[in-house]
Write a protein that holds these residues in place. Structure first.
Motif, PDB file in Angstrom:
ATOM      1  N   GLU A  57       0.811  -1.166  -0.173  1.00  0.00           N
ATOM      2  CA  GLU A  57       0.020  -0.148   0.015  1.00  0.00           C
ATOM      3  C   GLU A  57       0.684   1.603  -0.133  1.00  0.00           C
ATOM      4  O   GLU A  57       0.404   2.089  -0.710  1.00  0.00           O
ATOM      5  CB  GLU A  57      -0.963   0.045   1.033  1.00  0.00           C
ATOM      6  CG  GLU A  57      -2.126  -0.932   0.995  1.00  0.00           C
ATOM      7  CD  GLU A  57      -3.184  -0.850   1.962  1.00  0.00           C
ATOM      8  OE1 GLU A  57      -3.811  -0.039   2.109  1.00  0.00           O
ATOM      9  OE2 GLU A  57      -2.813  -1.514   3.151  1.00  0.00           O
ATOM     10  N   GLN A  61       0.618   3.876  -2.722  1.00  0.00           N
ATOM     11  CA  GLN A  61       0.381   5.468  -2.498  1.00  0.00           C
ATOM     12  C   GLN A  61       1.382   6.344  -3.072  1.00  0.00           C
ATOM     13  O   GLN A  61       0.990   7.545  -3.707  1.00  0.00           O
ATOM     14  CB  GLN A  61      -0.014   5.517  -0.962  1.00  0.00           C
ATOM     15  CG  GLN A  61      -1.022   4.597  -0.653  1.00  0.00           C
ATOM     16  CD  GLN A  61      -1.391   4.894   1.064  1.00  0.00           C
ATOM     17  OE1 GLN A  61      -0.554   5.585   1.829  1.00  0.00           O
ATOM     18  NE2 GLN A  61      -1.933   3.794   1.493  1.00  0.00           N
ATOM     19  N   GLU A  72      -2.984  12.897  -0.788  1.00  0.00           N
ATOM     20  CA  GLU A  72      -2.693  11.658   0.146  1.00  0.00           C
ATOM     21  C   GLU A  72      -4.204  10.803   0.617  1.00  0.00           C
ATOM     22  O   GLU A  72      -4.099   9.729   0.691  1.00  0.00           O
ATOM     23  CB  GLU A  72      -2.238  12.225   1.598  1.00  0.00           C
ATOM     24  CG  GLU A  72      -0.680  12.768   1.118  1.00  0.00           C
ATOM     25  CD  GLU A  72      -0.081  12.968   2.636  1.00  0.00           C
ATOM     26  OE1 GLU A  72      -0.240  12.654   3.650  1.00  0.00           O
ATOM     27  OE2 GLU A  72       0.877  13.815   2.362  1.00  0.00           O
ATOM     28  N   TYR A  73      -5.306  11.598   0.876  1.00  0.00           N
ATOM     29  CA  TYR A  73      -6.416  10.921   1.076  1.00  0.00           C
ATOM     30  C   TYR A  73      -6.925  10.038  -0.214  1.00  0.00           C
ATOM     31  O   TYR A  73      -7.307   8.836   0.292  1.00  0.00           O
ATOM     32  CB  TYR A  73      -7.652  11.953   1.327  1.00  0.00           C
ATOM     33  CG  TYR A  73      -8.838  11.307   1.555  1.00  0.00           C
ATOM     34  CD1 TYR A  73      -9.221  10.838   2.707  1.00  0.00           C
ATOM     35  CD2 TYR A  73      -9.766  11.256   0.355  1.00  0.00           C
ATOM     36  CE1 TYR A  73     -10.592  10.186   2.697  1.00  0.00           C
ATOM     37  CE2 TYR A  73     -10.871  10.694   0.380  1.00  0.00           C
ATOM     38  CZ  TYR A  73     -11.257  10.328   2.004  1.00  0.00           C
ATOM     39  OH  TYR A  73     -12.591   9.609   1.854  1.00  0.00           O
ATOM     40  N   ARG A  76      -4.580   7.048  -0.049  1.00  0.00           N
ATOM     41  CA  ARG A  76      -4.922   5.964   0.931  1.00  0.00           C
ATOM     42  C   ARG A  76      -6.263   5.322   0.641  1.00  0.00           C
ATOM     43  O   ARG A  76      -6.262   4.093   0.799  1.00  0.00           O
ATOM     44  CB  ARG A  76      -4.928   6.853   2.203  1.00  0.00           C
ATOM     45  CG  ARG A  76      -4.948   6.125   3.629  1.00  0.00           C
ATOM     46  CD  ARG A  76      -5.063   6.878   4.777  1.00  0.00           C
ATOM     47  NE  ARG A  76      -5.669   8.096   4.699  1.00  0.00           N
ATOM     48  CZ  ARG A  76      -5.309   9.225   4.458  1.00  0.00           C
ATOM     49  NH1 ARG A  76      -4.069   9.769   4.373  1.00  0.00           N
ATOM     50  NH2 ARG A  76      -6.315  10.515   4.626  1.00  0.00           N
ATOM     51  N   GLU A  77      -7.438   6.142   0.290  1.00  0.00           N
ATOM     52  CA  GLU A  77      -8.530   5.397   0.112  1.00  0.00           C
ATOM     53  C   GLU A  77      -8.517   4.466  -1.211  1.00  0.00           C
ATOM     54  O   GLU A  77      -9.067   3.115  -0.974  1.00  0.00           O
ATOM     55  CB  GLU A  77      -9.647   6.343   0.002  1.00  0.00           C
ATOM     56  CG  GLU A  77     -10.026   7.097   1.167  1.00  0.00           C
ATOM     57  CD  GLU A  77     -10.322   6.419   2.264  1.00  0.00           C
ATOM     58  OE1 GLU A  77     -11.275   5.480   2.050  1.00  0.00           O
ATOM     59  OE2 GLU A  77      -9.575   6.520   3.486  1.00  0.00           O
ATOM     60  N   LYS A  80      -6.510   1.271  -0.016  1.00  0.00           N
ATOM     61  CA  LYS A  80      -7.388   0.486   0.915  1.00  0.00           C
ATOM     62  C   LYS A  80      -8.231  -0.223   0.074  1.00  0.00           C
ATOM     63  O   LYS A  80      -8.662  -1.443   0.075  1.00  0.00           O
ATOM     64  CB  LYS A  80      -7.841   1.374   1.807  1.00  0.00           C
ATOM     65  CG  LYS A  80      -9.148   0.588   2.954  1.00  0.00           C
ATOM     66  CD  LYS A  80      -9.554   1.762   3.958  1.00  0.00           C
ATOM     67  CE  LYS A  80     -10.883   1.696   3.778  1.00  0.00           C
ATOM     68  NZ  LYS A  80     -11.536   2.693   4.678  1.00  0.00           N
TER      69      LYS A  80
END
Length: 90
Positions: A57, A61, A72-73, A76-77, A80
Motif C-alpha cells: 500500500e 500510494q 494523500e487521501y 490512501r482510500e 485500501k
C-alpha cells in the motif's frame, strides 16, 4: 461492512470486470482524468499496478501521488479499496 462508504461497498460487491477507474473508492473525477490520460482507464488496470507492487500500500500510494497527482487521501482510500477487493476475490 457498515463502516464502508457506499462507493467502497459497491466496488466490493462484485468482480472487477470492466469497471471504469472512477468506480474505485478514493478516485475523484479529477484523478480519474489523470489516470485515464496515463492509460489507466479501467479499474483492473489500476489493480494490475497494485499487484505489480506486491499489494504494498505505501509503495502504491507514493506511485499514485507522484505519477498521477493523487492527494494523500485519494492515495490512501484507493489503496485500501484495492487491498480489500483482493481480500475478497483473490
Amino acid at each position: 461492512m457498515e463502516n464502508m462508504s457506499p462507493k467502497l461497498r459497491a466496488f466490493l460487491s462484485e468482480p472487477i470486470g470492466e469497471k471504469d477507474v472512477d468506480r474505485v473508492d478514493g478516485i475523484s473525477r479529477e484523478l480519474a482524468v489523470n489516470l485515464v490520460t496515463k492509460g489507466f482507464n479501467k479499474a483492473y488496470i489500476l489493480l494490475g499496478q497494485f499487484l505489480l507492487m506486491h499489494k504494498n500500500e505505501a509503495e502504491f500510494q507514493r506511485w499514485i501521488i507522484c505519477r498521477c497527482g493523487a492527494t494523500e487521501y485519494e492515495a490512501r482510500e484507493s489503496s485500501k479499496c484495492l487491498k480489500e477487493w483482493c481480500s475478497c476475490f483473490l
